[in-house]
Design an enzyme around this catalytic site. Structure first.
Site, short mmCIF file in Angstrom:
data_model
loop_
_atom_site.label_atom_id
_atom_site.label_comp_id
_atom_site.label_asym_id
_atom_site.label_seq_id
_atom_site.Cartn_x
_atom_site.Cartn_y
_atom_site.Cartn_z
N GLU A 315 44.08 44.80 39.02
CA GLU A 315 45.19 44.08 39.67
C GLU A 315 46.10 45.07 40.38
OE1 GLU A 315 49.18 42.21 40.16
OE2 GLU A 315 48.65 44.06 39.14
N HIS A 442 56.23 50.09 35.79
CA HIS A 442 55.31 51.09 36.34
C HIS A 442 55.70 52.52 35.95
CE1 HIS A 442 53.16 48.46 39.61
NE2 HIS A 442 53.09 47.99 38.40
ZN LIG Z 1 51.19 43.26 36.67
#
Ligand SMILES: [Zn+2]
Ligand SMILES: *[C@@H]1O[C@H](CO)[C@@H](O)[C@H](O)[C@H]1NC(C)=O
Ligand SMILES: *[C@@H]1O[C@H](CO)[C@@H](O)[C@H](O)[C@H]1NC(C)=O
Ligand SMILES: *[C@@H]1O[C@H](CO)[C@@H](O)[C@H](O)[C@H]1NC(C)=O
Ligand SMILES: *[C@@H]1O[C@H](CO)[C@@H](O)[C@H](O)[C@H]1NC(C)=O
Ligand SMILES: *[C@@H]1O[C@H](CO)[C@@H](O)[C@H](O)[C@H]1NC(C)=O
Ligand SMILES: *[C@@H]1O[C@H](CO)[C@@H](O)[C@H](O)[C@H]1NC(C)=O
Ligand SMILES: *[C@@H]1O[C@H](CO)[C@@H](O)[C@H](O)[C@H]1NC(C)=O
Ligand SMILES: *[C@@H]1O[C@H](CO)[C@@H](O)[C@H](O)[C@H]1NC(C)=O
Ligand SMILES: *[C@@H]1O[C@H](CO)[C@@H](O)[C@H](O)[C@H]1NC(C)=O
Ligand SMILES: *[C@@H]1O[C@H](CO)[C@@H](O)[C@H](O)[C@H]1NC(C)=O
Ligand SMILES: *[C@@H]1O[C@H](CO)[C@@H](O)[C@H](O)[C@H]1NC(C)=O
Ligand SMILES: *[C@@H]1O[C@H](CO)[C@@H](O)[C@H](O)[C@H]1NC(C)=O
Length: 526
Positions: A315, A442
């Site tokens: 993804e 992230h």
């Molecule tokens: Zn994600």
């Protein structure tokens, strides 16, 4: 078809359960209970508890942290931590005996790094690399492209053999590089349309044609060159691009109930991979754990409809696994899917309870018929348990995108990423206004301590509610629209993330490196 090492996965579990004091939870495989009672929302929800969610999350974190090399302490697509995640999920679901479990293998190119330099008449233009660029070292005249370089007709014949000078804007960078290549250019230089330097990604190479060596420069540098070229001054460009790319293999996990009518299938998905920077426990360990636990509990009940859980890889590299999956289905198989539900980040530390804006009432982007009803189902659920909720943009920037592209209704939940919480949201959900929903988005800190367990539990209960509801009936979706809908085909949006590409569509100049490193991608659009 590959064979899954069932024994190995259980070995992993047993080891962890016995030697890790922080993980007291040991999964007991469900006894097959065919003839058991039909699933309903209340019973399925009652089976969801925080300890189980936390235990799965710790397991995922450990898959990353047990890697000896600090650079591997993540669950990056195709890396060791990710492969353990795939085995864990497939192993647990397979052990129930309730699902047909399949590993769906696919491969892709991954950009690893490199660099670019561009000199015009001997002067450095401070160029930056675009991910997925072809490599090459070329010296040729610089020729300006008309408009924004998004159409073949923008490329004049003089581009043949030259370095195309293109403005950022309107279409993907990759489209500009491919069109330049189609017009015979030996390289492309894209300049920013706002002050400052420019880098990003061309995206996976696609049917438009192979990329040429491509670099980004600032608006200032680009406009200065454009002025020279337009005045008829000859500008000689020297473009040198080193772009490292690797071919990687990975697996989606698909688990479909053995029972239930396959002509009326609910697909429920989350992405199994993380970025390189950390273990990715909220993004998207939380979604994986939420749907995994619901799937494990569902195994105690019968369903009228078929339910398929999908754990998508890649993804973070551009919705690759979910796109591969959707592409792998015939129109007839797509038609069996009445609804897709996506769960990507459901336990953000400074959360909101976001529902995909399927009716477009808040963000003016609506989904295929059925998406509005899916949004309403979650709204009513949160209302029923006294929780505030809000709409979140239905942008297609997670794994539901490929489903929207073939006209399958979609819905899902989201608790926020790098965006900043507003005062209004603080009043609705608590937490802290002015701070990101997930300060570790992230990042290395996206581990178990990053999770908000309250949001995690509420949202997993919402997943249980939606699965129980649609596993029983799709009645609440607009039946007229369902009967009339046609699914499949490629539309514009779909062309943005078609993943399949062999090294040969890369146009040569590809370099390989053994080690798998960060693949964090930049902006893709003009
Ligand atoms: Zn994600
Ligand atoms: C449901 O399945 C789980 C996992 O197998 C099991 O631990 C639990 O006891 C079952 N619950 C019921 C009510 O059957
Ligand atoms: C992970 O699995 C993929 C697909 O089977 C394989 O190609 C890759 O080498 C594995 N990664 C590691 C680090 O073992
Ligand atoms: C599921 O388990 C069976 C054994 O019970 C095994 O034969 C099969 O390969 C497994 N499949 C997957 C995808 O794990
Ligand atoms: C360019 O990239 C290659 C591969 O990543 C690297 O070996 C080399 O040192 C880089 N050169 C510069 C000048 O950064
Ligand atoms: C390149 O960067 C240097 C150092 O920042 C700067 O002095 C120079 O003007 C830049 N060149 C161009 C063409 O932007
Ligand atoms: C790229 O080409 C230029 C001009 O032909 C040459 O001077 C330079 O050494 C080449 N760069 C590399 C890395 O080969
Ligand atoms: C790419 O651009 C971003 C934002 O402008 C900047 O922070 C980053 O350092 C750039 N990266 C490279 C490799 O030039
Ligand atoms: C599913 O649809 C196909 C094709 O319309 C039909 O042949 C089949 O009997 C249906 N199966 C069920 C379980 O309804
Ligand atoms: C929902 O929002 C209202 C208004 O801001 C607030 O008073 C209430 O406490 C919130 N409810 C919950 C469960 O957070
Ligand atoms: C999780 O991340 C936090 C914040 O970066 C860090 O302090 C903590 O040590 C990490 N947890 C583990 C188990 O490494
Ligand atoms: C259901 O779908 C039909 C056809 O797509 C549409 O005309 C109708 O307005 C929809 N009904 C509702 C309640 O949304
Ligand atoms: C699948 O459906 C789409 C749109 O409904 C159509 O354009 C396409 O031709 C169909 N493909 C096949 C193989 O029938």
């Amino acid at each position: 078809m590959r064979t899954f090492q069932y024994g190995a996965a259980l070995g992993v579990l047993a080891t962890l359960a016995s030697c890790s004091p922080k993980n007291p939870y040991i999964w007991r495989p469900a006894r097959r209970q065919y003839g058991a009672q039909p699933v309903d929302s209340e019973t399925l929800r009652a089976a969801i508890d925080s300890d189980a969610l936390l235990a799965h999350a710790r397991m995922l974190e450990d898959f990353a942290y047990r890697q000896p090399d600090p650079a591997d302490r993540n669950r990056l697509m195709g890396g060791a931590g990710h492969n353990l995640t795939v085995e864990y999920v497939a192993g647990l679901l397979n052990a129930t005996g309730y699902y047909d479990v399949e590993l769906q293998p696919w491969s892709t190119l991954v950009p690893l790094g490199g660099n670019a330099s561009f000199f015009a008449n001997g002067v450095s233009q401070n160029a930056s690399l675009f991910s997925y660029s072809a490599s090459g070292n070329v010296t040729a005249p610089v020729v300006a492209v008309s408009n924004l370089g998004c159409a073949a007709s923008d490329y004049p014949p003089e581009v043949d053999g030259a370095i195309a000078l293109v403005s950022r804007g309107s279409c993907e960078f990759g489209q500009k590089s491919a069109l330049a290549g189609n017009a015979g250019a030996v390289g492309a230089v894209i300049y920013n349309n706002i002050p400052g330097g420019l880098n990003g990604t061309l995206g996976q190479p696609r049917a438009l044609g192979p990329y040429v060596p491509t670099a980004g420069i600032s608006q200032e540098a680009g406009l200065a060159l454009l002025e020279l070229v337009s005045a008829g001054t000859e500008v000689t460009g020297a473009l040198d691009v080193v772009s490292e790319i690797e071919f990687r293999s990975t697996n989606n996990v698909l688990a479909q109930t053995k029972g239930g009518n396959p002509n009326a299938t609910l697909v429920v998905g989350a992405h199994s991979d993380s970025v390189a920077e950390g273990p990715g426990i909220n993004d998207d360990g939380s979604g994986v754990v939420g749907i995994l636990e619901v799937a494990l509990q569902l195994a105690n009940y019968t369903t009228t409809n078929s339910v398929r859980f999908g754990f998508w890889s890649g993804e973070e590299e551009g919705l690759l696994g979910s796109t591969f999956y959707v592409d792998s289905l015939s129109n007839a198989s797509l038609a069996q899917i009445k609804l897709y539900l996506n769960f990507d980040m459901i336990a953000s530390p400074n959360y909101f309870l976001g529902i995909y804006d399927g009716d477009g009432s808040s963000f003016n982007i609506s989904g295929p018929p059925g998406s509005a009803e899916a949004e309403r189902l979650f709204e009513e659920f949160f209302d029923s348990i006294g929780q505030n909720h809000t709409a979140t943009e239905f942008s297609g920037r997670s794994d539901y995108g490929p489903f929207l592209d073939v006209n399958i209704a979609s819905g899902g939940l989201f608790t926020g990423a790098e965006g900043i919480k507003t005062e209004e949201e603080e009043a609705l959900f608590g937490g802290e206004a002015g701070v990101a929903y997930d300060i570790n988005y992230h990042g290395a800190g996206d581990n178990v301590t990053n999770l908000n367990m309250e949001a995690f539990l509420i949202n997993t209960q919402a997943i249980a509610h939606s699965v129980a509801t649609y596993a029983t009936s799709f009645e609440s979706l607009n039946q007229t629209a369902l009967a009339k809908r046609s699914v499949g085909g490629a539309n514009f949006r779909r062309s943005l993330h078609a993943p399949r590409c062999s090294p040969s569509c890369f146009g040569g100049g590809m370099q390989r490196r053994d080690r798998f490193r960060s693949t964090k991608l930049g902006v893709m659009y003009g």
